[in-house]
Motif scaffolding. Structure first.
Motif, PDB file in Angstrom:
ATOM      1  N   TYR A   1       0.750  -1.252   0.062  1.00  0.00           N
ATOM      2  CA  TYR A   1      -0.123   0.078  -0.048  1.00  0.00           C
ATOM      3  C   TYR A   1       0.904   1.262   0.144  1.00  0.00           C
ATOM      4  CZ  TYR A   1      -3.891  -3.125   0.710  1.00  0.00           C
ATOM      5  OH  TYR A   1      -5.075  -3.940   0.704  1.00  0.00           O
ATOM      6  N   VAL A   2       1.998   1.086   0.674  1.00  0.00           N
ATOM      7  CA  VAL A   2       2.962   2.279   0.875  1.00  0.00           C
ATOM      8  C   VAL A   2       3.451   2.525  -0.465  1.00  0.00           C
ATOM      9  CG1 VAL A   2       4.917   3.191   1.904  1.00  0.00           C
ATOM     10  CG2 VAL A   2       3.346   2.115   3.434  1.00  0.00           C
ATOM     11  N   ASP A   3       3.912   1.318  -1.254  1.00  0.00           N
ATOM     12  CA  ASP A   3       4.350   1.634  -2.485  1.00  0.00           C
ATOM     13  C   ASP A   3       3.687   2.251  -3.634  1.00  0.00           C
ATOM     14  OD1 ASP A   3       6.911   0.584  -1.154  1.00  0.00           O
ATOM     15  OD2 ASP A   3       6.701  -1.407  -1.881  1.00  0.00           O
ATOM     16  N   ALA A   4       2.317   1.330  -3.554  1.00  0.00           N
ATOM     17  CA  ALA A   4       1.437   1.925  -4.465  1.00  0.00           C
ATOM     18  C   ALA A   4       0.975   3.513  -4.301  1.00  0.00           C
ATOM     19  CB  ALA A   4       0.275   0.893  -4.544  1.00  0.00           C
ATOM     20  N   ALA A   5       0.951   3.950  -2.993  1.00  0.00           N
ATOM     21  CA  ALA A   5       0.809   5.127  -2.867  1.00  0.00           C
ATOM     22  C   ALA A   5       1.850   6.194  -3.369  1.00  0.00           C
ATOM     23  CB  ALA A   5       0.375   5.472  -1.440  1.00  0.00           C
ATOM     24  N   HIS A   6       2.942   5.625  -2.912  1.00  0.00           N
ATOM     25  CA  HIS A   6       4.248   6.525  -3.387  1.00  0.00           C
ATOM     26  C   HIS A   6       4.260   6.778  -5.036  1.00  0.00           C
ATOM     27  CE1 HIS A   6       8.306   7.903  -3.266  1.00  0.00           C
ATOM     28  NE2 HIS A   6       8.535   7.096  -4.194  1.00  0.00           N
ATOM     29  N   ASP A   7       4.052   5.655  -5.683  1.00  0.00           N
ATOM     30  CA  ASP A   7       4.012   5.723  -7.061  1.00  0.00           C
ATOM     31  C   ASP A   7       2.939   6.538  -7.767  1.00  0.00           C
ATOM     32  OD1 ASP A   7       6.107   3.831  -6.945  1.00  0.00           O
ATOM     33  OD2 ASP A   7       5.131   1.968  -7.471  1.00  0.00           O
ATOM     34  N   ALA A   8       1.872   6.623  -7.024  1.00  0.00           N
ATOM     35  CA  ALA A   8       0.594   7.492  -7.410  1.00  0.00           C
ATOM     36  C   ALA A   8       0.808   9.071  -6.689  1.00  0.00           C
ATOM     37  CB  ALA A   8      -0.608   7.070  -7.129  1.00  0.00           C
ATOM     38  N   ASP A   9       1.993   9.238  -5.988  1.00  0.00           N
ATOM     39  CA  ASP A   9       1.916  10.488  -5.445  1.00  0.00           C
ATOM     40  C   ASP A   9       1.076  10.824  -4.289  1.00  0.00           C
ATOM     41  OD1 ASP A   9       4.361  11.093  -6.532  1.00  0.00           O
ATOM     42  OD2 ASP A   9       3.283  12.243  -8.309  1.00  0.00           O
ATOM     43  N   MET A  10       0.655   9.832  -3.695  1.00  0.00           N
ATOM     44  CA  MET A  10      -0.408   9.758  -2.545  1.00  0.00           C
ATOM     45  C   MET A  10       0.348   9.734  -1.195  1.00  0.00           C
ATOM     46  SD  MET A  10      -3.523   7.595  -3.581  1.00  0.00           S
ATOM     47  CE  MET A  10      -4.515   7.872  -5.104  1.00  0.00           C
ATOM     48  N   PRO A  11       0.079  10.425  -0.249  1.00  0.00           N
ATOM     49  CA  PRO A  11       0.509  10.233   1.095  1.00  0.00           C
ATOM     50  C   PRO A  11      -0.075   9.061   1.667  1.00  0.00           C
ATOM     51  CG  PRO A  11      -0.932  12.108   1.201  1.00  0.00           C
ATOM     52  CD  PRO A  11      -0.601  11.946  -0.212  1.00  0.00           C
ATOM     53  N   VAL A  12       0.500   8.394   2.744  1.00  0.00           N
ATOM     54  CA  VAL A  12      -0.141   7.263   3.414  1.00  0.00           C
ATOM     55  C   VAL A  12       0.095   7.701   5.003  1.00  0.00           C
ATOM     56  CG1 VAL A  12       0.062   4.941   4.102  1.00  0.00           C
ATOM     57  CG2 VAL A  12       0.434   5.625   1.814  1.00  0.00           C
ATOM     58  N   ILE A  13      -1.181   7.327   5.655  1.00  0.00           N
ATOM     59  CA  ILE A  13      -1.115   7.494   7.175  1.00  0.00           C
ATOM     60  C   ILE A  13      -0.981   6.357   7.925  1.00  0.00           C
ATOM     61  CG2 ILE A  13      -2.171   8.786   9.049  1.00  0.00           C
ATOM     62  CD1 ILE A  13      -3.418  10.644   6.834  1.00  0.00           C
ATOM     63  N   ILE A  14      -0.190   6.108   8.785  1.00  0.00           N
ATOM     64  CA  ILE A  14      -0.020   4.877   9.414  1.00  0.00           C
ATOM     65  C   ILE A  14      -0.897   5.017  10.592  1.00  0.00           C
ATOM     66  CG2 ILE A  14       1.304   2.963  10.384  1.00  0.00           C
ATOM     67  CD1 ILE A  14       1.726   3.064   7.432  1.00  0.00           C
ATOM     68  N   ASP A  15      -1.923   4.254  10.864  1.00  0.00           N
ATOM     69  CA  ASP A  15      -2.796   4.410  12.037  1.00  0.00           C
ATOM     70  C   ASP A  15      -2.407   3.311  13.217  1.00  0.00           C
ATOM     71  OD1 ASP A  15      -5.260   6.220  13.018  1.00  0.00           O
ATOM     72  OD2 ASP A  15      -5.738   3.807  13.368  1.00  0.00           O
ATOM     73  N   LEU A  16      -2.429   3.882  14.459  1.00  0.00           N
ATOM     74  CA  LEU A  16      -2.417   2.920  15.466  1.00  0.00           C
ATOM     75  C   LEU A  16      -3.203   2.876  16.332  1.00  0.00           C
ATOM     76  CD1 LEU A  16       1.561   4.321  16.359  1.00  0.00           C
ATOM     77  CD2 LEU A  16       0.831   2.312  14.831  1.00  0.00           C
ATOM     78  N   GLN A  17      -3.626   1.791  16.702  1.00  0.00           N
ATOM     79  CA  GLN A  17      -4.756   1.422  17.910  1.00  0.00           C
ATOM     80  C   GLN A  17      -4.004   0.498  18.700  1.00  0.00           C
ATOM     81  OE1 GLN A  17      -8.058  -0.498  15.820  1.00  0.00           O
ATOM     82  NE2 GLN A  17      -8.795   1.351  14.490  1.00  0.00           N
ATOM     83  N   PRO A  18      -3.422   0.927  19.687  1.00  0.00           N
ATOM     84  CA  PRO A  18      -2.458   0.121  20.625  1.00  0.00           C
ATOM     85  C   PRO A  18      -2.947  -0.511  21.674  1.00  0.00           C
ATOM     86  CG  PRO A  18      -2.544   2.394  21.401  1.00  0.00           C
ATOM     87  CD  PRO A  18      -3.366   2.391  20.094  1.00  0.00           C
ATOM     88  N   GLY A  19      -4.353  -0.775  22.043  1.00  0.00           N
ATOM     89  CA  GLY A  19      -4.716  -1.564  23.080  1.00  0.00           C
ATOM     90  C   GLY A  19      -4.234  -1.232  24.527  1.00  0.00           C
ATOM     91  N   ARG A  20      -3.562  -2.262  25.030  1.00  0.00           N
ATOM     92  CA  ARG A  20      -2.821  -1.863  26.463  1.00  0.00           C
ATOM     93  C   ARG A  20      -1.399  -1.775  26.278  1.00  0.00           C
ATOM     94  NH1 ARG A  20      -5.029  -6.868  30.501  1.00  0.00           N
ATOM     95  NH2 ARG A  20      -7.470  -6.059  30.419  1.00  0.00           N
ATOM     96  N   SER A  21      -0.919  -1.666  24.852  1.00  0.00           N
ATOM     97  CA  SER A  21       0.367  -1.042  24.692  1.00  0.00           C
ATOM     98  C   SER A  21       0.435   0.222  24.639  1.00  0.00           C
ATOM     99  CB  SER A  21       0.969  -1.752  23.408  1.00  0.00           C
ATOM    100  OG  SER A  21       2.372  -1.284  22.952  1.00  0.00           O
ATOM    101  N   ASP A  22       1.520   0.869  24.265  1.00  0.00           N
ATOM    102  CA  ASP A  22       1.637   2.317  24.147  1.00  0.00           C
ATOM    103  C   ASP A  22       2.000   2.683  22.858  1.00  0.00           C
ATOM    104  OD1 ASP A  22       4.858   3.172  24.186  1.00  0.00           O
ATOM    105  OD2 ASP A  22       4.668   1.325  25.083  1.00  0.00           O
ATOM    106  N   PHE A  23       1.703   4.306  22.357  1.00  0.00           N
ATOM    107  CA  PHE A  23       1.750   4.451  20.862  1.00  0.00           C
ATOM    108  C   PHE A  23       3.388   4.697  20.683  1.00  0.00           C
ATOM    109  CE2 PHE A  23      -2.347   6.568  21.898  1.00  0.00           C
ATOM    110  CZ  PHE A  23      -3.117   5.880  20.766  1.00  0.00           C
ATOM    111  N   LEU A  24       4.383   4.956  21.404  1.00  0.00           N
ATOM    112  CA  LEU A  24       5.552   5.113  21.179  1.00  0.00           C
ATOM    113  C   LEU A  24       6.398   3.884  20.753  1.00  0.00           C
ATOM    114  CD1 LEU A  24       8.076   6.664  20.377  1.00  0.00           C
ATOM    115  CD2 LEU A  24       8.757   6.446  22.983  1.00  0.00           C
ATOM    116  N   SER A  25       6.140   2.905  21.523  1.00  0.00           N
ATOM    117  CA  SER A  25       6.277   1.256  21.288  1.00  0.00           C
ATOM    118  C   SER A  25       5.898   0.868  19.896  1.00  0.00           C
ATOM    119  CB  SER A  25       5.880   0.323  22.418  1.00  0.00           C
ATOM    120  OG  SER A  25       6.468   0.756  23.721  1.00  0.00           O
ATOM    121  N   GLN A  26       4.649   0.942  19.632  1.00  0.00           N
ATOM    122  CA  GLN A  26       4.138   0.588  18.478  1.00  0.00           C
ATOM    123  C   GLN A  26       4.675   1.484  17.166  1.00  0.00           C
ATOM    124  OE1 GLN A  26      -0.277   0.078  18.498  1.00  0.00           O
ATOM    125  NE2 GLN A  26       0.024  -1.809  19.321  1.00  0.00           N
TER     126      GLN A  26
END
Length: 493
Positions: free
Chosen positions: A320-345
């Motif tokens: 998905y990242v590569d296809a977006a890059h080839d099409a000049d689209m940004p990609v946002i990586i979304d995190l749903q960490p549960g009991r983990s923390d955002f930085l670790s993920q």
């Protein structure tokens, strides 16, 4: 109101096989970030951002001339004299210096004449200097001083060419390339022509001229990122400066989590283009399609690590990242960490975040405490934890010489981001609050307005349209006209 996966939905996701596998920092594909971006640069960056043009003229002379046989001196504020001085300086290949009415202004010019080793200076207009250097006419023609050889490869970026006509004349006399910022723009990352010019002269000296550059927090990183040459589809590098995005949201292979998961990478690119197209006629800013890809999915069971969040492998996200890059689209990586923390993920996806045009989103709804599980309560995150992530991401951007990134914070209740006023900003990041409530339009508008009240300065704003849950879902025209202020990011789930 908000799109919250039901228990049935979480079971369906698990059964699909989406939640198998663990994320890693590397994958089988090549890391193209080094080839696309300059990790380091030998260039020097000089910033002439004093409040008066006289001081800036001296600073530019110091940056571009190691020595000179003479100089042309004109009084600051005398446009006619400065214009005549520029013509003579171009012929004599010497700098133009401005003498202000203040005594220290004349002293600065006299000091610069001494540093240059000048034998003479030519005065244009009413100039009075306390110096032993002879005042006389500049000789006609002649070769440029040997000391300007390096300056011929320099790029001089001018915030206001009229206000700094003397500095422009000095740059041209030295043989440097001069590029002007667009009117009203003070960040080179938001100026496509400037980014192009700096890329073409990468690893050569850069001089930023103008009082407006005093607000530039990190000039060295700004120039280094521009030298990479990466630009967003509509030009420039700053995510939300003159840009608006329409994105598909979801997880690969999981249609229940959003429309992005209903098709593969290439088909997602085509669908994102189609969804974004109607917005172009409605928007006063350029519209680019985008993707928001859920990388870590809140899970219905604890899993082997006990954190109620399953991290998708980098290899699953890369297509998905590569296809977006080839099409000049940004990609946002979304995190749903549960009991983990955002930085670790977030660190687990460092290899993707090292790529230009790959941004990060935090979803506090799924940030749980050690005794919480998904669906039984709405999660939350402290400003201090968000600040840890933003500091890490900003450092990654700076260390790698990356262009600015967006940091997206999902929110539909004030309690989801605790102590929001304490959020820290970074020049390397554009921060956006994504208001992703669902349901009736009056409820969504009430949430939108409530989250804007007391929000920190400098935030950008995003809106989500739900195909199935909104009653009714806004059209592109309604999204642009009924949601005020107009969102910089609109996602579809």
């Amino acid at each position: 109101m908000r799109s919250r996966p039901t228990a049935r939905l979480l079971v369906a996701i698990a059964a699909s096989g989406l939640l198998l596998g663990a994320a890693g920092c590397t994958s089988g594909g090549p890391d193209t970030s080094r080839s696309a971006l300059a990790k380091a640069t030998a260039s020097t960056v000089t910033v002439a951002d004093a409040s008066d043009a006289a001081a800036r003229s001296v600073r530019v002379s110091k940056a571009l001339f190691a020595s000179a046989p003479g100089a042309i001196v004109a009084p600051a504020g005398d446009a006619d004299a400065i214009r005549d001085a520029a013509e003579d300086a171009a012929s004599a290949h010497v700098p133009v210096l401005l003498a202000s009415t203040a005594s220290k202004g004349g002293a600065a010019v006299a000091g610069e004449l001494d540093r240059l080793g000048a034998d003479w200076y030519q005065a244009e207009g009413d100039v009075s200097l306390d110096t032993d250097v002879e005042q006389r006419q500049a000789p006609d023609g002649g070769d440029a001083p040997e000391s300007t050889r390096a300056s011929r490869q320099a790029t001089v970026v001018v915030a206001d060419a009229r206000a700094d006509a003397a500095a422009v004349a000095t740059a041209k006399a030295a043989g440097a390339r001069v590029v002007a910022m667009p009117e009203g723009v003070a960040d080179p990352a938001a100026a496509p022509d400037v980014v192009t010019a700096l890329h073409e002269r990468e690893q050569h000296p850069t001089v930023l001229v103008g009082a407006a550059f005093d607000a530039l927090q990190d000039p060295e990183w700004t120039v280094r990122a521009a030298e990479s040459g990466f630009q967003l589809r509509n030009g420039g590098q700053r995510p939300f400066d003159g840009h608006r995005y329409v994105a598909l949201y979801g997880a690969p292979g999981a249609p229940a989590l959003g429309v992005l998961g209903e098709q593969g990478p290439e088909a997602t690119v085509k669908r994102a283009e189609a969804v974004a197209k109607p917005y172009r006629a409605e928007s006063d800013e350029l519209v680019t399609p985008a993707m928001e890809v859920i990388a870590t999915v809140a899970a219905g069971d604890a899993g082997a690590d006990g954190d109620y969040s399953t991290e998708l492998p980098v290899s699953t996200l890369e297509p998905y990242v590569d296809a977006a890059h080839d099409a000049d689209m940004p990609v946002i990586i979304d995190l749903q960490p549960g009991r983990s923390d955002f930085l670790s993920q977030a660190k687990q996806y460092e290899s993707l975040l090292k790529k230009p045009g790959v941004w990060l989103a935090l979803d506090p709804e799924w940030r749980l405490t050690k005794d919480q599980v998904p669906l039984e309560q709405i999660g939350s995150v402290s400003a201090s934890e968000v600040n840890e992530v933003s500091s890490w991401l900003a450092s990654l951007v700076k260390d790698e010489g990356l262009p600015p990134k967006a940091l997206v914070l999902h929110q539909f209740r004030l309690s989801m981001i605790q102590d929001r006023s304490a959020l820290k900003t970074h020049p390397e990041l554009d921060m956006l609050v994504h208001v992703d409530g669902q349901g009736s339009q009056p409820d969504k508008q009430a949430t939108w307005k409530a989250l804007h009240q007391g929000a920190p300065e400098g935030l950008h704003w995003g809106w989500k349209n739900f195909y199935d849950e909104d009653t009714p879902m806004l059209t592109p025209s309604q999204t642009m006209s009924d949601v005020t202020p107009t969102p910089s990011l609109v996602t579809y789930q």
